[in-house]
Motif scaffolding. Structure first.
Motif, PDB file in Angstrom:
ATOM      1  N   ARG A 119       0.823  -1.128   0.072  1.00 40.90           N
ATOM      2  CA  ARG A 119       0.098  -0.020  -0.065  1.00 40.90           C
ATOM      3  C   ARG A 119       0.811   1.228  -0.036  1.00 40.90           C
ATOM      4  O   ARG A 119       0.554   2.248  -0.582  1.00 40.90           O
ATOM      5  N   ILE A 120       1.921   1.116   0.810  1.00 44.60           N
ATOM      6  CA  ILE A 120       2.864   2.531   0.837  1.00 44.60           C
ATOM      7  C   ILE A 120       3.569   2.603  -0.628  1.00 44.60           C
ATOM      8  O   ILE A 120       3.593   3.663  -1.175  1.00 44.60           O
ATOM      9  N   GLU A 121       3.957   1.642  -1.315  1.00 43.68           N
ATOM     10  CA  GLU A 121       4.492   1.782  -2.577  1.00 43.68           C
ATOM     11  C   GLU A 121       3.558   2.053  -3.489  1.00 43.68           C
ATOM     12  O   GLU A 121       3.500   3.190  -4.234  1.00 43.68           O
ATOM     13  N   ALA A 122       2.511   1.520  -3.665  1.00 43.67           N
ATOM     14  CA  ALA A 122       1.192   1.961  -4.368  1.00 43.67           C
ATOM     15  C   ALA A 122       0.437   3.384  -4.341  1.00 43.67           C
ATOM     16  O   ALA A 122       0.274   3.704  -5.319  1.00 43.67           O
ATOM     17  N   GLY A 164      11.031   5.969  -0.813  1.00 43.74           N
ATOM     18  CA  GLY A 164      10.839   7.430  -1.062  1.00 43.74           C
ATOM     19  C   GLY A 164      10.099   7.825  -0.099  1.00 43.74           C
ATOM     20  O   GLY A 164      10.136   9.315   0.050  1.00 43.74           O
ATOM     21  N   ALA A 165       9.406   7.309   0.891  1.00 45.84           N
ATOM     22  CA  ALA A 165       8.815   8.152   1.923  1.00 45.84           C
ATOM     23  C   ALA A 165       9.577   8.597   2.940  1.00 45.84           C
ATOM     24  O   ALA A 165      10.679   7.795   3.363  1.00 45.84           O
ATOM     25  N   LYS A 166       9.331   9.543   3.620  1.00 38.65           N
ATOM     26  CA  LYS A 166      10.327   9.981   4.687  1.00 38.65           C
ATOM     27  C   LYS A 166       9.812   9.550   6.110  1.00 38.65           C
ATOM     28  O   LYS A 166       8.648   9.085   6.316  1.00 38.65           O
ATOM     29  N   ILE A 167      10.565   9.653   6.996  1.00 35.14           N
ATOM     30  CA  ILE A 167      10.285   9.274   8.273  1.00 35.14           C
ATOM     31  C   ILE A 167      10.118  10.486   9.346  1.00 35.14           C
ATOM     32  O   ILE A 167      10.788  11.482   9.403  1.00 35.14           O
ATOM     33  N   GLY A 168       8.767  10.614  10.109  1.00 37.38           N
ATOM     34  CA  GLY A 168       8.485  11.940  10.556  1.00 37.38           C
ATOM     35  C   GLY A 168       8.907  11.690  12.050  1.00 37.38           C
ATOM     36  O   GLY A 168       9.366  10.773  12.465  1.00 37.38           O
ATOM     37  N   GLY A 169       8.677  12.874  12.890  1.00 38.24           N
ATOM     38  CA  GLY A 169       8.995  12.742  14.283  1.00 38.24           C
ATOM     39  C   GLY A 169       7.889  11.744  15.043  1.00 38.24           C
ATOM     40  O   GLY A 169       6.938  11.424  14.261  1.00 38.24           O
ATOM     41  N   ALA A 170       8.232  11.521  16.054  1.00 40.32           N
ATOM     42  CA  ALA A 170       7.474  10.620  16.905  1.00 40.32           C
ATOM     43  C   ALA A 170       6.086  11.334  17.108  1.00 40.32           C
ATOM     44  O   ALA A 170       6.094  12.256  17.875  1.00 40.32           O
ATOM     45  N   LEU A 171       4.869  10.599  16.998  1.00 43.45           N
ATOM     46  CA  LEU A 171       3.558  10.847  17.493  1.00 43.45           C
ATOM     47  C   LEU A 171       3.227  10.339  18.878  1.00 43.45           C
ATOM     48  O   LEU A 171       3.878   9.119  19.229  1.00 43.45           O
ATOM     49  N   ASP A 172       2.381  11.124  19.538  1.00 47.29           N
ATOM     50  CA  ASP A 172       2.223  10.725  20.829  1.00 47.29           C
ATOM     51  C   ASP A 172       0.494  10.862  21.072  1.00 47.29           C
ATOM     52  O   ASP A 172       0.279  11.451  21.881  1.00 47.29           O
TER      53      ASP A 172
END
Ligand SMILES: [Zn+2]
Length: 298
Positions: free
Chosen positions: A232-235, A260-268
């Motif tokens: 799903r991430i790739e498509a 190609g997706a970025k990694i964001g900050g940690a959600l809480d």
């Protein structure tokens, strides 16, 4: 000196009548603290940095639950670790489960896969998503419900609870507009969270959470789920994946690799890394919005 202090405390009947209130998670604690205002301070059970679905009460906390005049919690769908302590309370002791309170707008897990997996896991509850505090409309409704219950238990201060709830409701309305403004640029951008906690938040602010690594109860995902999400991430052109404050980011990093997706900050989503208190609800929502906008907007 000791006698004088004792006298001063016992000579304040309005304070002596204020109910002892215990709450489950930081956003509920924050809303109750807003309604109680200067009259008193609720107890918060979930420890700093803890996961809302998987926590164990200390004996002293179980004692606080037993002795409380009122326990305000989301409900058994979120915190099964509270069930035993609540059952041990005396009959007729006041308990307020916000998920079932009047005025709460419930949602199913948006991801059909999550709801299905929940049923398969044999949980004795329906597929309602318990992360309902992340819709500020519910938070506003709950202020009124909490004020009503406190006023019933402490009639002398009923008008104070109502006034505090009304003022807090207006602050949440303003907060809602601010958060919507922060998130406007990232509406509709495909993003992924660690666990399925953001159905209400995403729906309310027009965000496109296309999936999560873990289910709504944050249990460890199976290989099939991960493979499906990876597809799903790739498509779907996912722009950001967000780890969570209470969980190892390794799975998120693994999932993002090569897409190609970025990694964001940690959600809480439960705010267990925040300073508890009346300001924690606003800090929770603005923190989430800012973290999402920082990654998906850049
Ligand atoms: Zn959760």
């Amino acid at each position: 000196m000791r006698y004088i202090i004792t006298f001063a405390l016992t000579a304040t009947p309005a304070l002596a009548d204020v109910p002892r209130v215990v709450t489950d998670i930081p956003p509920v604690h924050a809303l109750v603290a807003e309604v109680m205002g200067d009259l008193g301070e609720p107890v918060l059970l979930l420890a700093k940095g803890a996961d809302e679905h998987d926590f164990q009460l200390k004996p002293s906390q179980a004692g606080a639950v037993a002795d409380a005049d009122l326990v305000v919690w989301i409900g058994p769908e979120l915190t099964p670790w509270l069930d035993n302590a609540l059952e041990a309370r005396s009959e007729g002791a006041a308990t307020l489960a916000l998920l079932r309170a009047e005025g709460t707008v419930l949602q199913d897990y948006a991801d059909a896969h999550d709801a299905e997996a929940h049923d398969e896991a044999g949980h004795d509850h329906g597929p309602d998503d318990p992360h309902a505090w992340l819709d500020p409309g519910n938070a506003r409704a709950w202020l009124g419900v909490i004020a009503g219950e406190l006023g019933r238990l402490d009639q002398e201060n009923a008008a104070v609870y109502q006034a505090n709830a009304a003022a807090a409701g207006e602050r949440i309305a303003a907060l809602d507009r601010e958060v919507a403004e922060i998130l406007r640029p990232v509406q509709g951008k495909p993003i992924v969270s660690f666990h399925a906690a953001f159905g209400y938040f995403g729906h309310h602010y027009g965000l496109d959470f296309v999936g999560s690594i873990a289910l709504g109860d944050a249990a460890v995902p199976g290989a099939a789920r991960l493979a499906e999400l990876r597809d799903r991430i790739e498509a779907g052109g996912v722009v950001c994946l967000f780890p969570e404050a209470q969980h190892d980011p390794a799975l998120i990093e693994q999932m993002a690799e090569g897409t190609g997706a970025k990694i964001g900050g940690a959600l809480d989503p439960v705010g267990s890394s925040l300073e508890p208190g009346p300001g924690a609800y606003a800090a929770l929502l603005t923190g989430l919005a800012q973290t999402i906008a920082d990654c998906a907007g850049g």
